[in-house]
Design a protein around this motif. Structure first.
Motif, short mmCIF file in Angstrom:
data_model
loop_
_atom_site.label_atom_id
_atom_site.label_comp_id
_atom_site.label_asym_id
_atom_site.label_seq_id
_atom_site.Cartn_x
_atom_site.Cartn_y
_atom_site.Cartn_z
N SER A 203 -7.79 -17.81 -8.42
CA SER A 203 -8.97 -18.68 -8.50
C SER A 203 -9.57 -19.02 -7.15
O SER A 203 -10.69 -19.53 -7.08
N ALA A 204 -8.86 -18.75 -6.07
CA ALA A 204 -9.39 -19.03 -4.73
C ALA A 204 -10.56 -18.10 -4.43
O ALA A 204 -10.57 -16.94 -4.84
N GLU A 205 -11.53 -18.61 -3.72
CA GLU A 205 -12.71 -17.81 -3.38
C GLU A 205 -12.39 -16.70 -2.39
O GLU A 205 -13.08 -15.69 -2.35
N ARG A 206 -11.35 -16.92 -1.60
CA ARG A 206 -10.93 -15.94 -0.59
C ARG A 206 -9.44 -16.12 -0.37
O ARG A 206 -8.89 -17.14 -0.75
N PRO A 207 -8.78 -15.15 0.25
CA PRO A 207 -7.35 -15.31 0.53
C PRO A 207 -7.09 -16.57 1.37
O PRO A 207 -7.86 -16.89 2.28
N GLU A 208 -6.03 -17.27 1.01
CA GLU A 208 -5.69 -18.53 1.68
C GLU A 208 -4.24 -18.51 2.15
O GLU A 208 -3.41 -17.82 1.56
N PRO A 209 -3.93 -19.30 3.16
CA PRO A 209 -2.53 -19.44 3.57
C PRO A 209 -1.78 -20.34 2.59
O PRO A 209 -2.38 -21.05 1.79
N THR B 211 -2.79 -10.64 7.77
CA THR B 211 -3.09 -11.36 9.00
C THR B 211 -4.27 -12.30 8.77
O THR B 211 -5.27 -11.92 8.16
N ASN B 212 -4.12 -13.50 9.29
CA ASN B 212 -5.19 -14.50 9.21
C ASN B 212 -5.95 -14.48 10.53
O ASN B 212 -5.38 -14.81 11.57
N PRO B 213 -7.23 -14.09 10.52
CA PRO B 213 -7.97 -14.02 11.78
C PRO B 213 -8.19 -15.39 12.42
O PRO B 213 -8.52 -15.47 13.61
#
Length: 154
Positions: A53-59, A91-93
């Motif tokens: 349900s998240a709009e984008r990948p999240e930590p 990887t989280n930019p």
């Protein structure tokens, strides 16, 4: 000993809260049974749902916040999901150490299978309840959550 007396609304809400506690326990048990054949638990399923349900990948920390859950518990479950090939870390930019959690193809298939099991189950639970009754209960629970989170505007 002086005891503060609850208002009639306070009494009614106390009764409602006690029923919510009981219902939560029963829902978790029923959810565990429903998705056990998929190698899921209610907790694993809930986290997969938060990722979907998240709009984008999240930590993990953001997933935990959105679920109102403890970050360490979510991290442990995400690690288990990663070990089972249902999620992967990217990887989280924006943050070196806080990797992003993404669903794998296997994870999406498992989540979709859980939804196929959930539809007839939830339809059966809803049988005999009107949409209006369910929407009213939803508004009350949402208002309680907002007040507990300190988000109420009153």
């Amino acid at each position: 000993m002086t005891r503060t007396k609850r208002t009639p609304a306070g009494d009614a809400l106390t009764d409602c809260i006690l029923e919510l506690f009981r219902a939560n326990s029963l829902l978790l048990t029923a959810g565990d049974r429903l998705v056990a054949q998929l190698g899921l638990t209610s907790a694993r399923w809930q986290i997969l749902g938060a990722i979907v349900s998240a709009e984008r990948p999240e930590p993990v920390a953001w997933l935990a916040r959105n679920l109102g859950a403890n970050r360490q518990n979510v991290q442990r479950i995400v690690n288990d999901l990663e070990r089972d090939g249902l999620v992967a870390f990217e990887t989280n930019p924006h943050h070196r150490r806080a990797q992003l959690v993404v669903l794998t193809g296997k994870g999406q298939q498992t989540f979709d299978a859980a939804l196929r099991l959930q539809a007839p189950w939830v339809n059966g639970l809803a049988d005999g309840l009107s949409v209006k009754e369910i929407e009213t209960a939803h508004r009350v629970v949402t208002a309680l959550r907002d007040r507990l989170e300190g988000n109420d505007e009153e």
